[in-house]
Design a protein around this motif. Structure first.
Motif, mmCIF file in Angstrom:
data_model
loop_
_atom_site.group_PDB
_atom_site.id
_atom_site.type_symbol
_atom_site.label_atom_id
_atom_site.label_comp_id
_atom_site.label_asym_id
_atom_site.label_seq_id
_atom_site.Cartn_x
_atom_site.Cartn_y
_atom_site.Cartn_z
ATOM 1 N N THR A 29 -21.760 -16.237 1.542
ATOM 2 C CA THR A 29 -21.086 -16.894 2.660
ATOM 3 C C THR A 29 -21.083 -18.377 2.347
ATOM 4 O O THR A 29 -22.136 -18.948 2.048
ATOM 5 C CB THR A 29 -21.844 -16.670 3.983
ATOM 6 O OG1 THR A 29 -21.855 -15.272 4.250
ATOM 7 C CG2 THR A 29 -21.151 -17.384 5.124
ATOM 8 N N SER B 236 -30.500 -10.358 5.762
ATOM 9 C CA SER B 236 -29.299 -11.190 5.850
ATOM 10 C C SER B 236 -29.635 -12.489 6.576
ATOM 11 O O SER B 236 -30.306 -12.498 7.613
ATOM 12 C CB SER B 236 -28.223 -10.423 6.601
ATOM 13 O OG SER B 236 -27.396 -11.326 7.276
ATOM 14 N N SER C 64 -16.853 -15.184 3.943
ATOM 15 C CA SER C 64 -17.942 -14.282 3.560
ATOM 16 C C SER C 64 -17.409 -13.217 2.623
ATOM 17 O O SER C 64 -16.293 -12.733 2.795
ATOM 18 C CB SER C 64 -18.524 -13.584 4.783
ATOM 19 O OG SER C 64 -19.240 -14.502 5.546
ATOM 20 N N ASP D 132 -24.475 -10.717 -1.010
ATOM 21 C CA ASP D 132 -23.847 -11.323 0.162
ATOM 22 C C ASP D 132 -23.582 -12.777 -0.138
ATOM 23 O O ASP D 132 -24.503 -13.532 -0.461
ATOM 24 C CB ASP D 132 -24.795 -11.261 1.368
ATOM 25 C CG ASP D 132 -24.969 -9.862 1.857
ATOM 26 O OD1 ASP D 132 -23.993 -9.343 2.411
ATOM 27 O OD2 ASP D 132 -26.052 -9.290 1.673
ATOM 28 N N HIS E 235 -18.863 -9.593 0.656
ATOM 29 C CA HIS E 235 -19.995 -8.688 0.424
ATOM 30 C C HIS E 235 -19.567 -7.634 -0.578
ATOM 31 O O HIS E 235 -18.500 -7.062 -0.462
ATOM 32 C CB HIS E 235 -20.421 -8.012 1.731
ATOM 33 C CG HIS E 235 -21.479 -6.970 1.512
ATOM 34 N ND1 HIS E 235 -22.802 -7.293 1.385
ATOM 35 C CD2 HIS E 235 -21.385 -5.634 1.345
ATOM 36 C CE1 HIS E 235 -23.495 -6.198 1.167
ATOM 37 N NE2 HIS E 235 -22.656 -5.165 1.128
ATOM 38 N N SER F 235 -28.130 -13.889 1.671
ATOM 39 C CA SER F 235 -29.196 -12.954 2.002
ATOM 40 C C SER F 235 -30.384 -13.300 1.126
ATOM 41 O O SER F 235 -30.234 -13.983 0.107
ATOM 42 C CB SER F 235 -28.759 -11.508 1.766
ATOM 43 O OG SER F 235 -28.652 -11.268 0.396
#
Lengths: 219, 672
Positions: free
Chosen positions: B73, B190, B58, B71, B60, B128
Motif C-alpha cells: 500500500t 496487516s 493497494s 501486501d 495484494h 503487512s
C-alpha cells in the motif's frame, strides 16, 4: 511367554549379556574383552534362537544365525587380529579406575530399572520385564566408551551399546524383522572394519593406540 | 495507474540487477544502469501520482510469498520516501555507469546496486508485518553485499561490513519483536487492521512496542548511540552505494518511526517523542562535531549524515510531542519541515557523496590532507560539490536553508505550547540546530577549502582529471535539485504537506500558503528565497560594476593574483598550506572532552647533536567516544565469554563422549 524352560533360557541369556558388559569394565586384558564380546554374541544368538523356536518364526531363526555369525564370530575375530598385532597391550590406565567403574555400573543398572519401569508398565510380560537389562547394557557400553583409552576398548564399548540395543529390540518387539537386523549387523561390521584400519594406522603413525593422546588434532 | 507505474519501476530495478549479473562484462554496467534509471523514473511517476492526488493504492498478491502473500500500500507518506529514493537512485544509476567503467566492473557489485535500490523502493510500500520484514531484511542483505564490492582491495571494508551486519541484525530483531507483539495483539499482520486495533492497546504494551521498534529504526537511521556502523560502512561502500545509503536508506529509519509511532500506534504518549527528540539532539551534536574533526572526506560526509538525521529526528520528535499535546497545526508544520529537510538531505548528501567518489577516483585518495587544488583540474565536480557543501551549510538560496528555516520557525513557535517539558525539548532542539549549523559550516569550509582550493598536496591530487560525463550527470542532477528547492521551495510544499498529514495520526491542517516561497498560515512568518537570491545577485552585480567604474589607484591596478587559500604569498608551497587537521585543531581543543583525540608525535634527532631535530612525524586519530565507552566493553565481554566457551571443547574424544553420556543419563534421570 509362560514360565518354563524356554523363559529360563531367555532370562539367563539376557543376564549373560549384562554380565558381559560389567565384565568388560572389570578386565584390563584386551583379549579378555574380546572373549566377552563373543560370549555376548552367543548369548544373544541363543536368546533369538529360543524365541524363534518358541514362536515358530523362521525369519527370527535366520536372524539368530546372522547374530551368531556376525557378533559371535566375525567381529571378535577381526578384533582379535588387531590385538594380535600388539600382544602386550592392556587397558592400563582407564580414566575412571575399575572399582569406581563397577560402582557406576551398579548405579546405571538401578537407573535403567527406574526408567524402564514405565516401559514394562505399558505391557507387563515376563519378556518386557527383562528390558532394563538391555538398557543397562547400553549405558554400561557408553560408559566404557567414555572412560577407556585404547582404541580397541572403544570399539568394544561401541559393540556393547549395539548388543544392548539388540537385546532390547529382541525383548520389546515381537521379533526383529530380518532385513533390519541384517542392516544393523552389516553397519556394525563396517564400523569395526573402519576402526580396525584406524587403529592399525594409528599404531603405524604414533606408535600407540591411545585415543586420549590425540587432542592436538582438534584445530 | 500509479500502482502500475510503481510496480513497473520495481520490476525494472529488479531486472537491472539480473542484467548486471548475467550480461558480459562490457555491456553489464550500461545495461544495468539504463534499466535501473528507467525503473527509478517509473517509480517516481507512480509515487508522484500518489503524492499529487493524495489517493493511496493497494496491491495484494497471494502468489509471491506462501502463507502470507505480499501486501503493498503506498500512501502519501510512503510515496514521499519512494520519490526521494527514486531521484537519488536515478542519479546514482547514471553515476554508476561511469564509476564502474574505470576498473573491471564486478558482477556482484553491478547487480547489487539496482537490487539494493529495488528493496529501498519496496520498503515504504510494505503494508503487512511479513512483507515489511522481508523487504527490510532484503534491503539489509543487498546493501551489505553492495558495501562489500571493494573488499579485495580494502581490508577495512570487511571490518565495516561486520559492524554493519551486526548492528542491522540487532535492529531487525528488535523491530521483528515489536511488530510481532502488535500483530499478536491485533490477531492480524496487516498494518491497516493493526491500526484499527490500536485503541485497545494498553499504554505499557504500546510503549514496549515503540521502544523496541525505535531501537531498530534508530540503528538504521544512524542515530547516536546506535550510529557506530554508519561512519564505517558509508565511507567504505562504493560511492553510488554510499549515496544511496546516506540519501535513502537512513531515511527509512525515520519512516519506520513515523509508521509505527503515528500510524500503527496512533501517536502514543509524550515521552516517546521526547525520547526521539533526545536521540535527535545527541545525533545532531555528535555527528556535526565529528564531521568537523574528520579528515577523511567520506567519513566526514558519513558523520554529517548522523548530524542531519539528528535534525530530522528533532523535527519528528517535536512534531510527535506537539501532536500528543493537541497542537495539530504546529505539529504538522514541524513534521513538514522535518520531511523537507530529509528530502533536502537526500539531494545534497547524494551530490556530496557522488562528488567524493569522483575525487577518490580522480586523485586516488579521499584523505583531505593529501588533496588540494582540485577545483582547477575538476571544475564541474567542484561546482557540484560546492553547491552541495553550501546547501548543507544552510546558506540562503539553497535548499538546506529553506528547510532549516522552516524547522526553526516551527520549533520557536512551539514555545507558546502549554507543556513545560515540551518547551524544554524544543529549546534543546533549537540549541542543537544552532550549534550544528556552525559546526557543519566549519566542516564543509574545510572540505571545500582544503580539498578543492589551494595547491595540491600529493601527486594524485596534482594529476587528477575531470571524471566521465555520466558521473557528472549524476552529480549535476542532484545539485540542480538543491538549487531548485532552494530558490522556489514552494513547489514541493503541497506534496510535503500531504505526506506530513499522512504521517501524523489524525492528520494535520495545512501549515503553509501555496506560493513559491515559504509563508506560514496560522503563524507569523514568511520568507521568499527567490527574492533573497535575486537581491543577492543584484547586490553582487552592483558591487562588481561599482568597482569597475570607480578609478582605482595605480598600486591597486598592479595587483598580483594568487590562488584562493594560497594566503597571497609570493612563494607558496603545498607544505606551507593549512591542512584539514590543522583547520580542525582549535575545535578539537574546545571539544577535547568529547572527541578525545589521540596524538602521536615522534621526533628523531640528527646524529651529530640532540639539539637539532632530524624529522618530526605527527599522527592523530579521533576515536568515536560512544564506540569506546559503550561498544568496546560489550565486545570485550562477548569475547571473554567466547574464550571461556572454547575451553570446554579441548579436543579430547573422551570429553566429547562424556558430554553425550552425561546428557543421556540426565534425560533418563529426568524421565525416571
Amino acid at each position: 511367554m509362560r514360565p518354563g524352560g524356554a523363559l529360563d533360557v531367555v532370562q539367563l541369556a539376557a543376564g549373560v549379556v549384562l554380565a558381559g558388559a560389567v565384565l568388560a569394565l572389570w578386565r584390563k586384558d584386551l583379549r579378555a574383552l574380546i572373549s566377552v564380546l563373543s560370549l555376548q554374541g552367543a548369548a544373544l544368538a541363543t536368546l533369538a534362537g529360543v524365541l524363534a523356536a518358541h514362536d515358530g518364526d523362521v525369519g527370527l531363526g535366520v536372524v539368530a544365525g546372522v547374530v551368531l555369525v556376525a557378533k559371535g564370530l566375525v567381529i571378535p575375530g577381526l578384533l582379535a587380529r588387531v590385538v594380535r598385532a600388539d600382544p602386550g597391550s592392556r587397558e592400563t590406565a582407564p580414566l575412571v579406575n575399575v572399582p569406581a567403574s563397577l560402582v557406576t555400573a551398579a548405579v546405571l543398572v538401578v537407573l535403567s530399572y527406574l526408567v524402564a519401569g514405565r516401559l514394562t508398565a505399558l505391557f507387563p510380560d515376563p519378556l518386557t520385564r527383562l528390558a532394563p537389562l538391555g538398557l543397562a547394557t547400553v549405558l554400561v557400553g557408553f560408559f566404557v566408551l567414555v572412560t577407556r583409552r585404547k582404541a580397541v576398548s572403544q570399539i568394544v564399548g561401541l559393540l556393547l551399546i549395539d548388543n544392548g540395543l539388540a537385546l532390547t529390540a529382541f525383548l520389546l518387539t515381537a521379533g526383529v524383522p530380518l532385513l533390519v537386523e541384517l542392516g544393523a549387523s552389516l553397519d556394525v561390521l563396517l564400523v569395526v572394519v573402519v576402526l580396525q584400519v584406524l587403529a592399525t594406522t594409528m599404531r603405524a603413525r604414533f606408535g600407540h593406540v591411545d585415543l586420549d593422546q590425540l587432542r592436538e588434532l582438534h584445530d | 495507474m500509479s500502482a502500475t507505474a510503481y510496480l513497473i519501476g520495481l520490476g525494472a530495478a529488479g531486472a537491472a540487477a539480473l542484467l548486471g549479473a548475467l550480461l558480459p562484462a562490457r555491456r553489464r554496467l550500461f545495461g544495468a544502469g539504463v534499466l535501473s534509471a528507467a525503473g527509478c523514473l517509473a517509480a517516481l511517476v507512480g509515487a508522484g501520482q500518489v503524492l499529487v492526488s493524495g489517493h493511496p493504492f493497494s496491491v495484494h498478491t497471494a502468489e509471491v510469498l506462501p502463507l502470507t502473500g505480499v501486501d503493498l500500500t503506498l500512501d502519501p507518506l510512503g510515496a514521499l520516501f519512494v520519490a526521494v529514493t527514486a531521484i537519488v537512485g536515478l542519479a546514482a544509476s547514471c553515476y554508476a555507469v561511469g564509476y564502474g567503467a574505470h576498473g573491471a566492473p564486478s558482477r556482484t557489485a553491478t547487480a547489487m546496486l539496482p537490487a539494493f535500490l529495488a528493496t529501498v523502493l519496496l520498503v515504504p510500500a510494505a503494508a503487512s508485518v511479513a512483507t515489511f520484514m522481508i523487504a527490510w531484511e532484503l534491503m539489509a542483505l543487498t546493501s551489505l553485499l553492495a558495501l562489500l564490492a571493494e573488499h579485495r582491495r580494502r581490508p577495512e571494508t570487511r571490518d565495516a561490513a561486520q559492524w554493519y551486519a551486526a548492528m542491522t541484525h540487532v535492529g531487525a530483531a528488535a523491530i521483528l519483536l515489536g511488530l510481532v507483539l502488535l500483530a499478536t495483539h491485533a490477531d492480524s499482520q496487516s498494518f491497516a487492521i493493526i491500526a484499527e486495533h490500536r485503541r485497545q492497546l494498553s499504554v505499557p504494551l504500546a510503549s514496549v512496542v515503540f521502544v523496541l521498534t525505535l531501537v531498530g529504526f534508530a540503528s538504521k537511521a544512524g542515530a547516536v548511540p546506535l550510529h557506530v556502523w554508519l561512519p564505517r560502512a558509508h565511507p567504505e561502500a562504493p560511492s553510488p552505494v554510499s549515496a544511496l545509503m546516506s540519501g535513502t536508506m537512513v531515511n527509512l529509519g525515520v519512516y519506520g518511526i513515523l509508521r509505527v509511532g503515528e500510524d500503527l500506534l496512533g501517536g502514543g504518549v509524550l515521552w516517546w517523542w521526547l525520547l526521539v527528540a533526545a536521540l535527535g539532539v545527541a545525533s545532531a551534536f555528535f555527528g556535526a562535531l565529528h564531521a568537523a574533526a574528520s579528515t577523511d572526506l567520506k567519513r566526514l560526509l558519513a558523520y554529517s549524515t548522523v548530524d542531519n538525521v539528528g535534525l530530522v529526528l528533532i523535527g519528528v520528535g517535536a512534531a510527535g510531542a506537539l501532536a500528543a499535546g493537541g497542537e495539530r497545526g504546529l505539529a504538522g508544520l514541524v513534521l513538514l519541515a522535518a520531511l523537507f529537510h530529509l528530502v533536502n538531505h537526500a539531494l545534497f548528501k547524494g551530490s556530496l557523496f557522488l562528488g567524493a567518489g569522483a575525487v577518490q577516483h580522480a586523485a586516488g585518495t579521499r584523505d583531505l590532507d593529501a588533496l588540494g587544488g582540485l577545483a582547477r583540474q575538476m571544475p564541474a565536480t567542484a561546482v557540484c560539490f560546492g553547491i552541495g557543501a553550501l546547501a548543507i551549510s544552510a546558506l540562503p538560496g539553497l535548499n538546506g536553508f529553506a528547510s532549516e528555516w522552516l524547522l526553526l520557525q516551527g520549533l520557536l513557535h512551539g514555545f507558546a505550547s502549554h507543556s513545560a517539558v515540551t518547551e524544554a525539548a524544543l529549546l534543546a532542539g533549537v540549541a542543537a540546530l544552532a550549534i550544528t549549523g556552525g559546526l557543519t559550516a566549519t566542516a564543509f569550509v574545510k572540505a571545500l577549502g582544503v580539498g578543492f582550493l589551494g595547491q595540491p598536496r600529493s601527486e594524485g591530487a596534482r594529476t587528477a582529471h575531470e571524471v566521465r560525463p555520466s558521473m557528472l550527470a549524476g552529480m549535476a542532477l542532484l545539485a540542480a535539485g538543491c538549487v531548485v528547492l532552494g530558490v522556489v521551495p514552494g513547489v514541493v510544499l503541497a506534496v510535503l504537506g500531504r505526506a506530513a498529514s499522512a504521517g501524523l495520526a489524525g492528520g494535520a491542517p495545512k501549515a503553509l500558503r501555496p506560493g513559491l516561497g515559504l509563508d506560514l498560515t496560522s503563524l507569523h512568518g514568511a520568507i521568499e528565497p527567490a527574492l533573497v537570491v535575486v537581491g543577492l545577485l543584484v547586490a553582487l552585480v552592483v558591487a562588481w560594476g561599482a568597482l569597475r567604474l570607480v578609478p582605482r589607484p595605480a598600486e591597486l591596478r598592479r595587483a598580483r593574483r594568487a590562488e584562493a587559500w594560497g594566503c597571497g604569498r609570493e612563494l607558496q608551497t603545498a607544505r606551507m598550506e593549512i591542512t584539514a587537521t590543522s583547520f580542525a585543531e582549535p575545535l578539537q581543543r574546545v571539544f577535547a572532552d568529547v572527541l578525545r583525540p589521540d596524538h602521536d608525535l615522534e621526533v628523531s634527532h640528527a646524529a651529530e647533536s640532540r639539539y637539532f631535530p632530524g624529522a618530526i612525524s605527527f599522527h592523530q586519530r579521533v576515536d568515536d567516544a560512544v564506540e569506546r565507552l559503550v561498544y568496546q566493553p560489550v565486545i570485550a565481554a562477548v569475547g571473554w565469554w567466547g574464550r571461556l566457551a572454547r575451553r570446554v571443547p579441548n579436543g579430547s574424544v573422551h570429553r566429547y563422549l562424556a558430554f553425550g553420556f552425561a546428557a543421556l543419563v540426565l534425560v533418563l534421570v529426568v524421565l525416571a
